[in-house]
Design a protein around this motif. Sequence first.
Motif, PDB file in Angstrom:
ATOM      1  N   PRO A  28       0.237   1.036  11.106  1.00 43.54           N
ATOM      2  CA  PRO A  28       0.877   0.157  10.119  1.00 43.54           C
ATOM      3  C   PRO A  28       2.138   0.758   9.503  1.00 43.54           C
ATOM      4  CG  PRO A  28      -1.311   0.831   9.372  1.00 43.54           C
ATOM      5  CD  PRO A  28      -1.120   1.389  10.719  1.00 43.54           C
ATOM      6  N   ALA A  29       2.222   2.081   9.419  1.00 47.29           N
ATOM      7  CA  ALA A  29       3.421   2.713   8.853  1.00 47.29           C
ATOM      8  C   ALA A  29       4.608   2.570   9.798  1.00 47.29           C
ATOM      9  CB  ALA A  29       3.158   4.178   8.552  1.00 47.29           C
ATOM     10  N   TYR A  84     -14.130   3.435   1.489  1.00 50.18           N
ATOM     11  CA  TYR A  84     -14.261   2.437   0.431  1.00 50.18           C
ATOM     12  C   TYR A  84     -12.927   2.257  -0.292  1.00 50.18           C
ATOM     13  CZ  TYR A  84     -15.388   0.785  -4.277  1.00 50.18           C
ATOM     14  OH  TYR A  84     -15.389   0.112  -5.464  1.00 50.18           O
ATOM     15  N   LEU A  85     -12.270   3.355  -0.666  1.00 49.29           N
ATOM     16  CA  LEU A  85     -10.994   3.273  -1.370  1.00 49.29           C
ATOM     17  C   LEU A  85      -9.895   2.724  -0.465  1.00 49.29           C
ATOM     18  CD1 LEU A  85     -11.055   6.567  -3.442  1.00 49.29           C
ATOM     19  CD2 LEU A  85     -11.272   4.234  -4.287  1.00 49.29           C
ATOM     20  N   GLY A  86      -9.955   3.064   0.824  1.00 48.60           N
ATOM     21  CA  GLY A  86      -8.978   2.527   1.768  1.00 48.60           C
ATOM     22  C   GLY A  86      -9.098   1.017   1.904  1.00 48.60           C
ATOM     23  N   LYS A  87     -10.328   0.523   1.972  1.00 51.08           N
ATOM     24  CA  LYS A  87     -10.549  -0.918   2.051  1.00 51.08           C
ATOM     25  C   LYS A  87     -10.103  -1.613   0.771  1.00 51.08           C
ATOM     26  CE  LYS A  87     -14.475  -2.142   4.238  1.00 51.08           C
ATOM     27  NZ  LYS A  87     -15.915  -2.097   4.569  1.00 51.08           N
ATOM     28  N   LYS A  88     -10.307  -0.933  -0.354  1.00 53.61           N
ATOM     29  CA  LYS A  88      -9.893  -1.474  -1.645  1.00 53.61           C
ATOM     30  C   LYS A  88      -8.363  -1.580  -1.707  1.00 53.61           C
ATOM     31  CE  LYS A  88     -11.544  -0.811  -6.316  1.00 53.61           C
ATOM     32  NZ  LYS A  88     -12.803  -1.473  -6.541  1.00 53.61           N
ATOM     33  N   LEU A  99      -5.884  -5.450   9.028  1.00 57.38           N
ATOM     34  CA  LEU A  99      -6.133  -4.040   9.308  1.00 57.38           C
ATOM     35  C   LEU A  99      -7.584  -3.688   9.031  1.00 57.38           C
ATOM     36  CD1 LEU A  99      -2.986  -2.472   7.629  1.00 57.38           C
ATOM     37  CD2 LEU A  99      -3.434  -2.590  10.062  1.00 57.38           C
ATOM     38  N   ARG A 100      -8.077  -2.685   9.749  1.00 58.14           N
ATOM     39  CA  ARG A 100      -9.413  -2.168   9.492  1.00 58.14           C
ATOM     40  C   ARG A 100      -9.360  -0.645   9.515  1.00 58.14           C
ATOM     41  NH1 ARG A 100     -12.946  -2.442  14.870  1.00 58.14           N
ATOM     42  NH2 ARG A 100     -11.361  -1.781  16.344  1.00 58.14           N
ATOM     43  N   ILE A 101     -10.383  -0.018   8.991  1.00 53.63           N
ATOM     44  CA  ILE A 101     -10.445   1.430   8.939  1.00 53.63           C
ATOM     45  C   ILE A 101     -11.578   1.883   9.847  1.00 53.63           C
ATOM     46  CG2 ILE A 101     -10.809   3.421   7.456  1.00 53.63           C
ATOM     47  CD1 ILE A 101      -9.513   1.854   5.220  1.00 53.63           C
ATOM     48  N   TYR A 109     -10.321   9.226   9.367  1.00 52.82           N
ATOM     49  CA  TYR A 109     -10.295   7.771   9.472  1.00 52.82           C
ATOM     50  C   TYR A 109      -8.929   7.366   9.988  1.00 52.82           C
ATOM     51  CZ  TYR A 109     -14.622   6.869   6.909  1.00 52.82           C
ATOM     52  OH  TYR A 109     -15.932   6.796   6.524  1.00 52.82           O
ATOM     53  N   GLN A 110      -8.872   6.180  10.586  1.00 51.87           N
ATOM     54  CA  GLN A 110      -7.630   5.679  11.140  1.00 51.87           C
ATOM     55  C   GLN A 110      -7.509   4.192  10.830  1.00 51.87           C
ATOM     56  OE1 GLN A 110      -7.550   5.880  15.428  1.00 51.87           O
ATOM     57  NE2 GLN A 110      -5.375   6.326  15.418  1.00 51.87           N
ATOM     58  N   MET A 111      -6.310   3.771  10.412  1.00 52.65           N
ATOM     59  CA  MET A 111      -6.071   2.345  10.183  1.00 52.65           C
ATOM     60  C   MET A 111      -5.625   1.720  11.491  1.00 52.65           C
ATOM     61  SD  MET A 111      -4.250   1.843   6.555  1.00 52.65           S
ATOM     62  CE  MET A 111      -4.968   2.453   5.067  1.00 52.65           C
ATOM     63  N   ARG A 112      -6.308   0.651  11.874  1.00 49.49           N
ATOM     64  CA  ARG A 112      -5.989  -0.044  13.126  1.00 49.49           C
ATOM     65  C   ARG A 112      -5.919  -1.540  12.862  1.00 49.49           C
ATOM     66  NH1 ARG A 112     -10.179   2.626  17.444  1.00 49.49           N
ATOM     67  NH2 ARG A 112      -9.418   4.752  17.299  1.00 49.49           N
ATOM     68  N   TYR A 113      -5.226  -2.227  13.781  1.00 51.14           N
ATOM     69  CA  TYR A 113      -5.164  -3.679  13.718  1.00 51.14           C
ATOM     70  C   TYR A 113      -6.425  -4.260  14.338  1.00 51.14           C
ATOM     71  CZ  TYR A 113      -0.203  -3.230  12.680  1.00 51.14           C
ATOM     72  OH  TYR A 113       0.981  -2.913  12.084  1.00 51.14           O
ATOM     73  N   PHE A 114      -6.835  -5.443  13.860  1.00 48.20           N
ATOM     74  CA  PHE A 114      -7.926  -6.154  14.501  1.00 48.20           C
ATOM     75  C   PHE A 114      -7.448  -6.637  15.864  1.00 48.20           C
ATOM     76  CE2 PHE A 114      -9.613  -6.793  10.162  1.00 48.20           C
ATOM     77  CZ  PHE A 114     -10.914  -6.400  10.402  1.00 48.20           C
TER      78      PHE A 114
END
Length: 124
Positions: A28-29, A84-88, A99-101, A109-114
Amino acid sequence: MVKVAKTKGGAEKTKKTMLKFTLDCQQPADDNIIETKDFEQFLMRRIKVDGKPGNLGEKITINREKAKIHVTAESPFSKRYLKYLGKKYLKAQQLRDFLRIVAPNKTSYQMRYFNINDDKDEEE
């Protein structure tokens, strides 16, 4: 885990183990969807130590390297709390639908696209 070592006098010393976690926001960055600087500030404000948010002190350190955020904490700290904080954060930025974690290994952890391409397979 707290390791307890006994000295000759019978007093006990406690060694706190340091836990290191990584949050990778590369995808995402690169697309300029999120700013890792903002996410880092969000974590600094929201992580609770002894029941108080933003009270990091010397127990928790947060560092940012380009699109990765490194969190180093003393022993009683949960990796799940970072998710939890990332989802928040994603919910506050209205990105939770895109996005999901995901946890690629034990310490990160890694942020990825659905994956939206799965819908095309169901229609056929």
